[in-house]
Design an enzyme around this catalytic site. Structure first.
Site, PDB file in Angstrom:
ATOM      1  N   ALA A 184       5.382   1.082   2.425  1.00 33.76           N
ATOM      2  CA  ALA A 184       4.388   0.507   2.227  1.00 33.76           C
ATOM      3  C   ALA A 184       4.058  -0.551   3.863  1.00 33.76           C
ATOM      4  O   ALA A 184       3.348  -1.382   3.620  1.00 33.76           O
ATOM      5  CB  ALA A 184       4.881  -1.139   1.694  1.00 33.76           C
ATOM      6  N   LYS A 185       4.525  -0.143   4.797  1.00 35.23           N
ATOM      7  CA  LYS A 185       4.131  -0.948   5.556  1.00 35.23           C
ATOM      8  C   LYS A 185       2.894  -0.702   6.742  1.00 35.23           C
ATOM      9  O   LYS A 185       2.248   0.231   6.084  1.00 35.23           O
ATOM     10  CB  LYS A 185       5.384  -0.671   7.185  1.00 35.23           C
ATOM     11  CG  LYS A 185       6.809  -1.140   6.163  1.00 35.23           C
ATOM     12  CD  LYS A 185       6.465  -2.701   6.004  1.00 35.23           C
ATOM     13  CE  LYS A 185       7.968  -2.853   5.691  1.00 35.23           C
ATOM     14  NZ  LYS A 185       8.546  -2.990   4.504  1.00 35.23           N
TER      15      LYS A 185
END
Length: 390
Positions: A184-185
């Site tokens: 998700a980063k």
């Protein structure tokens, strides 16, 4: 009635280049910690301007190893913000030390330097500022407080790859800075993390700790064998301290190298999407929008709005196929950390209103338009009181 296509809260921006890079590693026959990981470490260190980068298996592992360098004991205390992911506090507990909660600033939801001063005691050994949502903390003030108290600073920059404080990249501001590269980063290695630091001695110990305390990991022994510099057999090594199995591997590093080359563009896309949200909701008095301090450059990992009747808005968006989230439930509101004393009124008030809207580089303009229209169509008659669930 057909359900609308789902708009995810977050989605990794990966494609053919990442797949090709992984294929090269798979065909090489060396999948573990090796040359590709070293290349990634050198590239990420250069990107943030750090002298050293030690790649790890996760952002949590990065925090765990960095805190381990402080050599804490059971009577030592470490200050962390109440509004953070549990990994920040877990790293302190893994080290056997005590967690002390501090409040966050009203505008940015990052660690409040004034409350850090109030929470420092005779047993305080360190403070872990968290760059919430990608917005840098007030690092000048936090570092000044830490210097005056004689305590260490370990930054939790899990959200902040590509962020900057007063023109300086996050990753060069403190003795140790920890990053996360999960799916998700802002940039991903699939799962992974890193610690950046200025000290060669610290980097060497981090490298030892991430391979169970061994003096030579498998790739290091292989390299020594190739150079014929081992005095003993190629398999020889020594364990000098208690460590963890926490190293990045070359498959993850290959993905990370492609992502790193694109990070500035990926973050620019996030910034543009955030600006469009701000413009679209500027006239809605019932939404409090995130802000960026003039001295900061956020990586815009998330777009957290604050709104009363959060649950009702989340349900409203869900019926339209829009996924939302909340970052974070304050630490002392988790069962495991309920024993912590917590005088953190800003964090307590904020989390009851927080809601994350979809924000990621692959969010299409048409998808964002759907999110904007759905938010604007929300019936505001039910928002006179905050959600009462705590």
């Amino acid at each position: 009635m057909r359900r609308p296509p789902t708009i995810e809260l977050s989605r990794p921006a990966v494609g053919r280049a990442e797949a090709a890079a992984v294929g090269v590693v798979l065909r090489s026959g060396w999948l573990g910690l090796g040359r590709e990981t070293e290349r990634f470490e050198a590239g990420f260190a250069a990107f943030v301007g750090a002298r050293h980068c030690v790649a790890t298996s996760s952002g949590t592992a990065a925090l765990q190893l960095a805190v381990a360098l402080l050599d804490l004991g059971p009577e030592d205390e470490v200050i962390v913000p109440a509004l953070t992911f549990v990994a920040t506090a877990h790293a302190v507990r893994y080290a056997g030390a005590r967690v002390v909660l501090a409040d966050v600033s009203r505008d940015t939801l990052t660690l409040d330097p004034a409350d850090v001063v109030a929470k420092i005691g005779p047993r305080t050994r360190a403070v872990i500022p968290v760059h919430y949502g990608g917005h840098p903390c007030a690092m000048g003030e936090i570092r000044a407080v830490a210097r005056a108290a004689g305590i260490a600073v370990v930054e939790d920059a899990a959200h902040a790859a590509g962020a900057a404080y007063r023109g300086r990249p996050v990753g060069t501001l403190s003795r140790l800075t920890c990053f996360s590269f999960n799916a998700a980063k802002n940039m991903t290695t699939g799962e992974g993390g890193a610690v950046t630091c200025a000290s060669a001695a610290a980097a060497a110990r981090l490298r030892r700790l991430r391979v169970l305390g061994m003096t030579h990991d498998t790739f290091g022994r292989r390299r020594l064998w190739e150079r014929r510099t081992l005095r003993n057999a190629p398999w020889d090594y020594e364990v000098r301290e208690l460590g963890w199995k926490a190293a990045m591997h070359d498959v993850a590093a290959a993905i990370g190298l492609v992502q790193l080359a694109r990070l500035d563009r990926l973050n620019a896309r996030r910034r543009a999407l955030a600006a469009r949200y701000v413009d679209a909701f500027a006239d809605l008095g019932w939404i409090e929008l995130p802000s960026e301090a003039p001295w900061a450059r956020s990586s815009w990992y998330t777009f957290p709005i604050r709104v009363r009747a959060r649950a009702a808005l989340a349900r409203h968006l869900a019926t339209r196929g829009i996924v939302t989230g909340v970052h974070y439930r304050p630490l002392h509101r988790h069962a495991f950390y309920r024993d912590l004393r917590a005088d953190v009124p800003v964090a307590d008030a904020a989390w009851r209103l927080l809601l994350l809207l979809p924000l990621h580089p692959t969010l299409a303009r048409s998808e964002q338009a759907r999110v904007i229209a759905a938010v604007r169509s929300f019936d505001r008659r039910g928002i006179s009181h905050p959600d009462r669930r705590r």
